[in-house]
Enzyme design. Structure first.
Site, PDB file in Angstrom:
ATOM      1  N   LYS A   1       0.825  -2.341   5.307  1.00 41.06           N
ATOM      2  CA  LYS A   1       0.892  -1.271   6.292  1.00 41.06           C
ATOM      3  C   LYS A   1      -0.218  -1.443   7.331  1.00 41.06           C
ATOM      4  O   LYS A   1      -0.005  -1.256   8.519  1.00 41.06           O
ATOM      5  CB  LYS A   1       0.728   0.063   5.563  1.00 41.06           C
ATOM      6  CG  LYS A   1       1.618   1.158   6.104  1.00 41.06           C
ATOM      7  CD  LYS A   1       1.679   2.317   5.134  1.00 41.06           C
ATOM      8  CE  LYS A   1       3.019   2.367   4.418  1.00 41.06           C
ATOM      9  NZ  LYS A   1       3.117   3.418   3.420  1.00 41.06           N
TER      10      LYS A   1
ATOM     11  N   GLU B   1       5.529   7.793   0.699  1.00 39.98           N
ATOM     12  CA  GLU B   1       4.617   8.730   1.362  1.00 39.98           C
ATOM     13  C   GLU B   1       4.959   8.627   2.843  1.00 39.98           C
ATOM     14  O   GLU B   1       5.092   7.516   3.365  1.00 39.98           O
ATOM     15  CB  GLU B   1       3.160   8.313   1.149  1.00 39.98           C
ATOM     16  CG  GLU B   1       2.204   9.291   1.830  1.00 39.98           C
ATOM     17  CD  GLU B   1       0.733   8.874   1.789  1.00 39.98           C
ATOM     18  OE1 GLU B   1       0.453   7.674   1.572  1.00 39.98           O
ATOM     19  OE2 GLU B   1      -0.117   9.756   1.990  1.00 39.98           O
TER      20      GLU B   1
ATOM     21  N   ARG C   1       6.521  -6.627  -6.559  1.00 40.12           N
ATOM     22  CA  ARG C   1       6.703  -6.467  -5.140  1.00 40.12           C
ATOM     23  C   ARG C   1       7.397  -7.674  -4.523  1.00 40.12           C
ATOM     24  O   ARG C   1       7.282  -8.782  -5.026  1.00 40.12           O
ATOM     25  CB  ARG C   1       5.306  -6.457  -4.525  1.00 40.12           C
ATOM     26  CG  ARG C   1       4.941  -5.339  -3.701  1.00 40.12           C
ATOM     27  CD  ARG C   1       3.463  -5.486  -3.323  1.00 40.12           C
ATOM     28  NE  ARG C   1       2.809  -4.207  -3.495  1.00 40.12           N
ATOM     29  CZ  ARG C   1       3.079  -3.154  -2.736  1.00 40.12           C
ATOM     30  NH1 ARG C   1       3.934  -3.248  -1.755  1.00 40.12           N
ATOM     31  NH2 ARG C   1       2.480  -2.012  -2.952  1.00 40.12           N
TER      32      ARG C   1
END
Length: 580
Positions: free
Chosen positions: A299, A58, A289
């Site tokens: 983030k 994104e 991850r």
RNA sequence: AGGGGAGUCGCCAAGUGGUAAGGCACCGGAUUUUGAUUCCGGUAUGCGUAGGUUCGAUCCCUUCCUCCCCUGCCA
């Protein structure tokens, strides 16, 4: 049938192993559970032998080392199976997204060495199709407009252990749903007034299946579609359809989406059964991850570090963003190597920062240009070498590359050596310079320390030495155990060198115990004025240098200018010396 | 009426019924005008736990333990 498949798959694996052992050329990646799935699909002909993957960020932030793992996985898998990997921007939430991020993401994927020129996609390009499909779901009684408030919806969703309750709007007639959805699209309703939901099962033990929202109203400009839309599809609905439209074969994502897979499949099954989408559908496969010690990766925290000025921007060389790593001096090759060494599995991955650093050293040792630089200089006067004269010296630009040429510099009466390469009272095992002992000035002569002079504070100010003219490097004379780097005052240049250390001083600043910011390493950035050998005057960003015996350095791509050089230390050399 | 995942050497990670690959780290030793690199050699009687099935189990069955994810109109 399954046993046949299994036997054949084993043969292929054996083949791959043999290639890896014998093959001098093409490098085969190690086996992992995803490759096993792909191998099985290749064998069964499920996708006609095609492998199409995608990296779907994104555009709402900058890429970091964790994304690099995913990029290398997706592009690497496609490459190894002679398939393709799409770069697809998952731009379905205009309130969080921006072209600035999009540009940065493209730049970093390219920098990592992957090409997507012909394979650049946007979820926003499917808005029309997605809307049609939504109408289709409504017509089939599989979706409805819910007019409850967000709070009501939350309250009615139930909990982890209690079923939810149906919305009072759940049984609205298809025609009314269609009409309302159309009104939503035409901008007749305010944000939050209505929402489109899939009608699945409010009592499902999997909360993602309790009538998930798939469209919300957002009267916001989209960075690509402008004001064409004011209803935007949500991730769970968009992602699977985008994958199917692009004929993605294997849709790789991280573990937290495991519980979303039934929804992914539910949507596609219903679109395939009515011929809206082709079969076979893409398969979502989840992997773990990447977590790195001594850093934070979320983030939110990265953003916080930037916004509160704890670091100097997204590309601060201490940040684990790809922009930061590049600026620091990490190479794309080192990051690819790191990703490959880390591997892929479903087990939680906690990798030590040292592994990243090791990958950089391994990548750079073969290619980095060599130079001498003294970071913490102390003056040495060669008393038996005349003033105003110099002796030309040279050294290979890269000792691993015989055709790489040589660089030159001058030996003269006054030189600088590293302060830590001298000890007034040497400890056992120290074989650098000390009063009365000899050491080789690398690529130059052997010198002997005769006496020292201290300043008022008691620090060594000047070392007085003599040199042995018969010991010039390359002349095959006698040698001594130690060799240290040096730069002469005659032709050396001065420059700022930034020495970086890990941003945090605990392994897991994210552990939840207290604010991660309290674990910031106050010494993560140290700037010094160093003496560099003259060949460094023309150094450019994107070039990696090994400052001999020191580490790997690169000119700062933002601050370094000709005549006012600024170098970043990417990583030190391994130091195997342990005084005992 | 919770559901979904994961546990193999210090860190990763292959193997999935035939007696524990590999990488990184670490420890020896050789070479070295970078205490680097390179090169040789070493390092899990053991695969979360307890039982069971089997000639044989990391792999199959059962018990238990630990950790992670899911209750956005984020992705």
């Amino acid at each position: 049938m399954s046993s046949v498949t299994k036997g054949a798959a084993t043969e292929i694996k054996t083949d791959a192993k043999r290639t890896a052992v014998e093959g001098k050329g093409e490098h085969k990646s190690p086996s992992n559970f995803i490759r096993q799935i792909v191998d099985a699909d290749q064998l069964s002909g499920k996708h006609d032998g095609k492998v199409i993957t995608r990296f779907p960020p994104e555009p709402n932030g900058y890429l970091h080392i964790g994304h690099a793992k995913s990029i290398c996985l997706n592009f690497g898998l496609a490459k190894d199976y002679v398939g393709v990997c799409h770069l697809r921007f998952d731009d379905t939430n205009p309130v969080k997204e921006d072209v600035e991020y999009e540009e940065s993401i493209k730049e970093m994927v390219e920098w990592l060495g992957f090409s997507f020129e012909k394979n650049l996609y946007y979820a926003s390009d499917y808005f029309g199709k997605l809307y049609e499909f939504a109408q289709h779901f409504i017509e089939r009684g599989l979706a409805y407009v819910d007019s409850q408030s967000a709070d009501e919806i939350r309250a009615n969703r139930g909990t982890l252990i209690e079923p939810g309750t149906n919305s009072p709007f759940r049984d609205r007639a298809a025609e009314e749903n269609l009409r309302l959805f159309d009104e939503m699209k035409r901008g007749l309703h305010a944000d939050g007034a209505h929402i489109l939901r899939l009608k699945i099962d409010m009592a499902s033990p999997n909360i993602n299946l309790r009538d998930p929202a798939i469209y919300r109203i957002r009267h916001t400009e989209h960075h690509r579609t402008g004001s064409a839309w004011c209803v935007y599809p949500m991730y769970d609905y968009t992602h699977c359809i985008s994958d199917a439209i692009e004929r993605i074969t294997h849709s790789l994502c991280t573990l937290e989406f495991e519980a979303h897979r039934p929804l992914y499949d539910w949507v596609l099954e219903r679109l395939v059964e009515t011929g809206k989408l082709p079969a076979p559908s893409p398969q979502q496969i989840e992997f773990s991850r990447l977590n790195l010690s001594y850093t934070v990766m979320s983030k939110r925290k990265l953003l916080e570090l930037v916004e509160t000025g704890l670091v100097n921007g997204w590309d601060d060389p201490r940040m684990m963003t790809l922009a930061g790593l590049r600026r620091r001096g990490f190479t794309a090759g080192s990051i690819r190597l790191f990703a490959e060494r880390a591997g892929v599995s479903k087990a939680h991955q906690w990798i030590d920062m040292a592994d990243l650093e090791r990958a950089l050293r391994d990548d750079l040792d073969a290619t980095a240009l060599r130079a001498m630089a003294v970071l913490d200089p102390v003056r040495v006067v060669i008393e038996n070498y005349p003033e105003g004269q110099f002796e030309p010296c040279s050294a290979p630009v890269n000792p691993h590359d015989e055709n790489g040429g040589r660089r030159s510099f001058k030996f003269a009466r006054e030189v600088f050596i590293e302060r830590e390469d001298f000890m007034e009272t040497p400890v056992k095992g120290f074989f650098r310079l000390a009063p009365g002992t000899e050491v080789r000035l690398r690529h130059g002569f052997i010198i002997k320390c005769e006496r020292i002079e201290k300043d008022d504070a008691g620090n060594v100010a000047t070392i007085y030495a003599t040199y042995d003219p018969a010991t010039k490097s390359g002349t095959g004379g006698r040698n001594v155990k130690g060799a240290i780097h040096w730069v002469s005052k005659l032709d050396g240049i001065q420059a700022e060198v930034r020495l970086y250390d890990r941003l945090f001083n605990v392994e897991n600043p994210d552990s939840g115990e207290g604010d991660y910011r309290t674990y910031l390493n106050p010494h993560s950035l140290k700037s010094v004025t160093a003496w560099l050998e003259p060949s460094l005057a023309s150094a450019k960003a994107d070039e990696s240098y090994q400052f001999e015996r020191n580490g790997y350095f690169t000119p700062d791509r933002v601050d370094s200018k000709p005549g006012a050089l600024v170098f970043n230390r990417a990583v030190t050399l391994k130091d195997g010396w342990k005084p005992s």
